[in-house]
Each structure stands twice: as structure tokens, then as C-alpha cells.
Design a protein around this motif. Structure first.
Motif, mmCIF file in Angstrom:
data_model
loop_
_atom_site.group_PDB
_atom_site.id
_atom_site.type_symbol
_atom_site.label_atom_id
_atom_site.label_comp_id
_atom_site.label_asym_id
_atom_site.label_seq_id
_atom_site.Cartn_x
_atom_site.Cartn_y
_atom_site.Cartn_z
ATOM 1 N N ARG A 59 -1.649 5.869 -8.750
ATOM 2 C CA ARG A 59 -0.322 5.575 -8.220
ATOM 3 C C ARG A 59 -0.332 5.265 -6.722
ATOM 4 O O ARG A 59 0.556 4.579 -6.243
ATOM 5 N N PHE A 60 -1.327 5.784 -6.000
ATOM 6 C CA PHE A 60 -1.293 5.672 -4.545
ATOM 7 C C PHE A 60 -2.628 5.177 -3.988
ATOM 8 O O PHE A 60 -3.694 5.530 -4.493
ATOM 9 N N ASP A 61 -2.533 4.369 -2.935
ATOM 10 C CA ASP A 61 -3.735 3.883 -2.246
ATOM 11 C C ASP A 61 -4.230 4.904 -1.224
ATOM 12 O O ASP A 61 -5.409 4.936 -0.899
ATOM 13 N N LEU A 62 -3.310 5.709 -0.679
ATOM 14 C CA LEU A 62 -3.671 6.713 0.316
ATOM 15 C C LEU A 62 -3.081 8.058 -0.093
ATOM 16 O O LEU A 62 -1.873 8.162 -0.323
ATOM 17 N N ILE A 63 -3.943 9.080 -0.209
ATOM 18 C CA ILE A 63 -3.502 10.434 -0.542
ATOM 19 C C ILE A 63 -4.041 11.372 0.531
ATOM 20 O O ILE A 63 -5.255 11.474 0.722
ATOM 21 N N GLU A 64 -3.116 12.044 1.241
ATOM 22 C CA GLU A 64 -3.509 13.015 2.260
ATOM 23 C C GLU A 64 -3.029 14.397 1.830
ATOM 24 O O GLU A 64 -1.989 14.534 1.167
ATOM 25 N N THR A 65 -3.786 15.445 2.205
ATOM 26 C CA THR A 65 -3.413 16.809 1.844
ATOM 27 C C THR A 65 -3.303 17.673 3.092
ATOM 28 O O THR A 65 -3.981 17.425 4.098
ATOM 29 N N ARG A 96 -7.197 14.054 -7.689
ATOM 30 C CA ARG A 96 -7.776 13.413 -8.882
ATOM 31 C C ARG A 96 -6.725 12.656 -9.682
ATOM 32 O O ARG A 96 -6.992 11.582 -10.214
ATOM 33 N N GLY A 97 -5.535 13.224 -9.771
ATOM 34 C CA GLY A 97 -4.543 12.683 -10.698
ATOM 35 C C GLY A 97 -3.689 11.549 -10.186
ATOM 36 O O GLY A 97 -3.083 10.817 -10.975
ATOM 37 N N LEU A 98 -3.600 11.376 -8.856
ATOM 38 C CA LEU A 98 -2.669 10.378 -8.309
ATOM 39 C C LEU A 98 -3.333 9.104 -7.824
ATOM 40 O O LEU A 98 -2.682 8.260 -7.219
ATOM 41 N N MET A 150 0.848 -1.187 0.000
ATOM 42 C CA MET A 150 0.000 0.000 0.000
ATOM 43 C C MET A 150 0.882 1.236 0.000
ATOM 44 O O MET A 150 1.617 1.478 0.953
ATOM 45 N N LYS A 151 0.807 2.048 -1.074
ATOM 46 C CA LYS A 151 1.649 3.234 -1.185
ATOM 47 C C LYS A 151 0.848 4.467 -0.775
ATOM 48 O O LYS A 151 -0.354 4.566 -1.023
ATOM 49 N N SER A 152 1.543 5.421 -0.147
ATOM 50 C CA SER A 152 0.873 6.617 0.371
ATOM 51 C C SER A 152 1.679 7.853 0.019
ATOM 52 O O SER A 152 2.909 7.813 -0.088
ATOM 53 N N VAL A 153 0.986 8.987 -0.136
ATOM 54 C CA VAL A 153 1.630 10.250 -0.482
ATOM 55 C C VAL A 153 0.975 11.374 0.316
ATOM 56 O O VAL A 153 -0.237 11.360 0.558
ATOM 57 N N LEU A 154 1.786 12.345 0.716
ATOM 58 C CA LEU A 154 1.315 13.526 1.426
ATOM 59 C C LEU A 154 1.531 14.744 0.531
ATOM 60 O O LEU A 154 2.665 15.019 0.114
ATOM 61 N N ILE A 155 0.450 15.492 0.235
ATOM 62 C CA ILE A 155 0.517 16.701 -0.582
ATOM 63 C C ILE A 155 0.446 17.899 0.360
ATOM 64 O O ILE A 155 -0.498 18.031 1.147
ATOM 65 N N PHE A 205 2.340 22.893 -14.186
ATOM 66 C CA PHE A 205 2.900 21.636 -14.696
ATOM 67 C C PHE A 205 1.765 20.745 -15.176
ATOM 68 O O PHE A 205 0.591 20.934 -14.854
ATOM 69 N N ARG A 206 2.138 19.758 -15.976
ATOM 70 C CA ARG A 206 1.169 18.786 -16.488
ATOM 71 C C ARG A 206 1.198 17.537 -15.608
ATOM 72 O O ARG A 206 2.198 17.246 -14.950
ATOM 73 N N LEU A 207 0.116 16.790 -15.634
ATOM 74 C CA LEU A 207 0.032 15.557 -14.829
ATOM 75 C C LEU A 207 1.124 14.578 -15.234
ATOM 76 O O LEU A 207 1.699 13.887 -14.385
ATOM 77 N N GLU A 208 1.443 14.526 -16.538
ATOM 78 C CA GLU A 208 2.462 13.586 -17.001
ATOM 79 C C GLU A 208 3.816 13.893 -16.379
ATOM 80 O O GLU A 208 4.593 12.973 -16.062
ATOM 81 N N GLN A 209 4.121 15.183 -16.189
ATOM 82 C CA GLN A 209 5.386 15.554 -15.539
ATOM 83 C C GLN A 209 5.442 15.033 -14.109
ATOM 84 O O GLN A 209 6.460 14.478 -13.676
ATOM 85 N N ILE A 210 4.347 15.210 -13.390
ATOM 86 C CA ILE A 210 4.291 14.767 -11.994
ATOM 87 C C ILE A 210 4.404 13.256 -11.898
ATOM 88 O O ILE A 210 5.167 12.722 -11.076
ATOM 89 N N LEU A 211 3.668 12.545 -12.742
ATOM 90 C CA LEU A 211 3.701 11.072 -12.686
ATOM 91 C C LEU A 211 5.095 10.545 -13.014
ATOM 92 O O LEU A 211 5.575 9.587 -12.388
#
Length: 441
Positions: free
Chosen positions: A24-30, A19-21, A1-6, A104-110
Motif C-alpha cells: 500500500r505504501f512506498d515509504l513506511i516509517e516507525t 511487512r504487511g503494508l 508516492m504514498k507514505s505512512v508513519l507507524i 487485529f488481522r492484516l485484512e482489517q488494517i488494509l
């Protein structure tokens, strides 16, 4: 399970990442500020942080610098609409994995995320591989046809996918680490298998090795470093020679087992972990508990299930199987012909007691291949395996007998002085003093 903090104070940016991640991630927190981000970091582990440079309560660079000093080495990607060469240099100096300009574009971030996570995984895998090469770890399956080995393999298959701790017992050289590796491989845990010898480090060094440390936590700690628990996150940590672990470290280990959280040396922040513990010992831990050298509560916590590996002298025909296996494997590695192990030679090997167990048999086969002789000629003692040393007249002095015995034990332990000293019942310092006296250091 991958997680990211924005971490960004713009709601539009937060929505963009939410919306965009999702692929890639199971858990997204902001979080909109550092205070909220820190609260989230206290609550759970994140595989990646994506942060704006300019935040309401401080800059992203200042925040990441503070995190690094506290021992948090989570990879960071910075985003900013106010780029300058100085800002980029500062971001890279604190260890940012990437630096992306708005808009930036979503492709750059991914693409940046994929590079970041791949780099982090490669770093951890390289660290584990370096440790394996340094420790000369044995790799391979458990080989044997006797009932005792079949029983061990059956137990390993049954417990591999369970999260419980396992205590592996057996004499030195019986293959305890092979059993631990087999449990890990069959467990389907995706993290690394990390091994540490508890008898080879002081309590202070072991604490730093296991839990990591923050910058400046002790003399020589010039930068923060993750510990072995972090490298084993999602996988298995194998604690070899657990009976030799210092009492102070036993307290720390018990707490980790109960709470599944670690605290780097010098940090006041705890980090949740997901690590399965396997432990091994060639000592009688019950006796160590009685002697006050091992905590009873830790013993019960580790001894959820125990596996005893039989010594080679109890494995009957497995000597034949192992001798041929090592002869074939090592002859290929050394570039020489395999040994002609006829029935008479196998019977001589089976009659030996093998005090060093499978490790000693492997060493004997390798020595025979290197010298071009039969393995039985490399054994010290009579065919019965009981050591009846035949000494020259000038070697009958007690000092000479002692020297031969110490060198024999040292050879059986692959020149591991700590292990040899334990087998001899003397301190490592005493052993080194004797070796220095013989100019054999």
C-alpha cells in the motif's frame, strides 16, 4: 508516492506493519514514542498516521490534539488494546478516521487504510469542485486556427511536463485560465488543479487561504484548516491576477517558491509541498516592478517562461469558429435553436473590436440566444467596432454618458466589480458608491 508513519512502542507491532503494508505504501516509517514521531514529521510529509493510544511519553489522543492545534491535519487511525467508550469518543473527537482494537488481522488494517485514504481524497476533490462551482470556472479546450493560437498550443505542449513556473499574459477575457488548465492536464500531475484570484482578497485573508491556519491563530479561527497549497499538493496552483497580489504576500510566495515549504498562519512548523505554480496577469508586470508595486525578484522567479495569449481582435477567422462553437454549445444548454450565423453576420462580428475578447463574444452569443436576435444586434457601437454612442437628447449629460460607460465595462467583466474598477482606473469603493447612487448595487 504514498507514505505512512507507524507510532507504537511494541517492536512486534512495528514489524507487523513493515511487512504487511508494503503493498500500500512506498515509504513506511516507525516510531516508538511521540518525540521520535515529531522528528519524522518535521523531516517529511506523511499521507497517513497509524498510532497506538498508549505511548511512553503521552497518549495518542493528546499527541494528535497537539498536532491539530499546530495545523497538521494528516489523517490518523488509532489502534489500542485498552478499549473503552470514553477512549473511542475522545479519539473521534480529535478527528481520528478509524479506531481498531488489538489484536487485529492484516485484512482489517488494509480495509481501514483504504477507507481512510479514499475519504481524504474525496474531501480534497469535493473542496476543489466547490471552489470551481463558486468561481464559475470555464472548462474546455483552447479553440482557434490562427497562427498565434497554434503557437500558444505548441508552447503549452512543450512546457506541460516540465516543473518550471509559467507566467501567462494577456488581456482580460483571452482565456488565461484555460491555458493554465491545459498545462495541468498535459502535465500528468496526479494532484488537483486549484485556482485562486489574487486580486479578490486582502493580504491577511490570502495568507490564510493559501497556507491554512491553526486553531486560534486569529479571531474566528475556531479550528485548524488546510490551505490551497495543501489541496494542490502533487498538482498545480494557478495564481490568477498575480499583479494584484499585495506586497506582503509576494514575500511569502517568493519564499515558498524557493524552499518548497509552507507554514500555516499561527504555526511554527513548516510542511514540505510539491506544487507547480502557474501565474497569470493582464497587467504589464515590468511596469508594476518599476512603480514599486511588484517585487523584481518574484517577477524573475515567476517569469521562467511566459506565454502571451492574443486578444480576439488579432485572431482573424477565429471569430467565426468561436461564434459557431458557442452557439452550438449554449443552445444545447439553454434548450433553444442554434443561431443562423450566415456570412454577412460573421463579417459584422469580425469587424467589431471585442474589447472583452473571447469572454465578451461568449456573452454576446448567449444574450442573442436568450433574446432570439442576431449577435450583432447585441453589440454596442458601429459595425467597425469603434464605439460611436447614439444618445437620446436627455442622455447628453456627462453623468448619463459616464453611467452608460461604467455599466458597459461592468457587463464586459461579468459584473466583477474589482475587475471593472481596474479597467476604469477607479477604486472599487468609488464604483460601488456610483452603483448605489443609481440603485444598481
Amino acid at each position: 508516492m504514498k507514505s505512512v508513519l507507524i507510532v507504537d512502542d511494541e517492536p512486534g507491532i512495528q514489524s507487523f506493519f513493515l511487512r504487511g503494508l508494503t503493498s500500500r505504501f512506498d515509504l513506511i516509517e516507525t516510531a516508538g514514542d511521540v518525540k521520535t514521531a515529531n522528528a519524522l514529521l518535521e523531516r517529511c510529509h506523511f499521507d497517513l498516521i497509524i498510532s497506538d493510544i498508549r505511548l511512553p511519553d503521552r497518549t495518542g489522543v493528546e499527541w494528535v490534539t497537539e498536532m491539530r492545534d499546530k495545523g497538521n491535519l494528516t489523517p490518523v487511525i488509532f489502534i489500542t488494546a485498552y478499549a473503552s467508550l470514553e477512549t473511542a469518543i475522545e479519539a473521534l473527537r480529535v478527528g481520528a478516521m478509524d479506531f481498531i482494537l488489538k489484536p487485529f488481522r492484516l485484512e482489517q488494517i488494509l480495509a481501514a487504510i483504504d477507507r481512510c485514504l479514499e475519504t481524504q481524497q474525496l474531501r480534497r476533490e469535493n473542496f476543489v469542485l466547490r471552489r470551481q462551482l463558486e468561481q464559475h470556472l470555464e472548462v474546455g479546450g483552447i479553440i482557434g486556427e490562427c497562427e498565434a493560437v497554434h503557437s500558444v498550443c505548441q508552447i503549452i505542449r512543450q512546457v506541460a511536463r516540465m516543473p518550471s513556473t509559467v507566467l501567462i499574459e494577456g488581456e482580460s477575457g483571452t482565456g488565461k485560465e484555460l491555458a493554465a488548465r491545459a498545462i495541468h492536464e498535459l502535465s500528468q500531475r496526479k494532484g488537483n488543479f486549484v485556482s485562486v484570484n489574487c486580486g479578490a482578497m486582502t493580504a491577511e485573508l490570502m495568507e490564510s487561504e493559501l497556507f491554512g491556519h491553526v486553531k486560534g491563530s486569529f479571531t474566528g479561527a475556531h479550528q485548524a484548516r488546510e490551505g490551497l497549497f495543501a489541496y494542490a499538493n502533487g498538482g498545480t496552483l494557478f495564481l490568477d491576477e498575480i499583479g494584484e497580489m499585495p506586497l506582503t504576500m509576494q514575500v511569502h510566495l517568493l519564499r515558498v517558491l524557493e524552499e518548497q515549504r509552507i507554514r500555516p498562519v499561527g504555526s511554527n512548523r513548516e510542511t514540505p509541498i510539491d506544487v507547480r505554480i502557474l501565474a497569470a496577469t493582464n497587467r504589464e508586470l515590468v511596469q508594476r516592478v518599476k512603480e514599486g508595486l511588484f517585487r523584481q525578484d518574484l517577477f524573475y522567479r515567476l517569469n521562467v517562461l511566459s506565454i502571451r495569449l492574443p486578444p480576439l481582435r488579432e485572431r482573424g477567422q477565429d471569430v467565426d469558429l468561436l461564434a459557431h462553437h458557442f452557439s452550438k454549445r449554449l443552445s444545447g444548454e439553454l434548450g433553444v435553436n442554434a443561431l443562423p450565423l450566415d456570412r454577412a453576420e460573421i463579417m459584422r462580428l469580425q469587424a467589431y473590436d471585442w474589447p472583452g475578447n473571447v469572454r465578451e463574444l461568449k456573452n454576446v452569443i448567449e444574450r442573442a440566444l436568450l433574446l432570439g436576435i442576431m449577435p450583432s444586434q447585441c453589440l454596442a457601437g458601429t459595425p467597425s467596432g469603434r464605439k460611436q454612442p447614439v444618445l437620446k437628447e436627455e442622455a447628453l449629460l456627462l453623468e448619463d454618458v459616464e453611467k452608460q460607460h461604467i455599466l458597459r465595462v461592468l457587463a464586459l467583466e461579468d459584473s466583477n466589480k474589482s475587475a471593472a474598477a481596474r479597467q476604469l482606473g477607479i477604486s472599487r469603493k468609488t464604483l460601488e458608491r456610483k452603483l448605489n447612487g443609481w440603485a444598481l448595487e
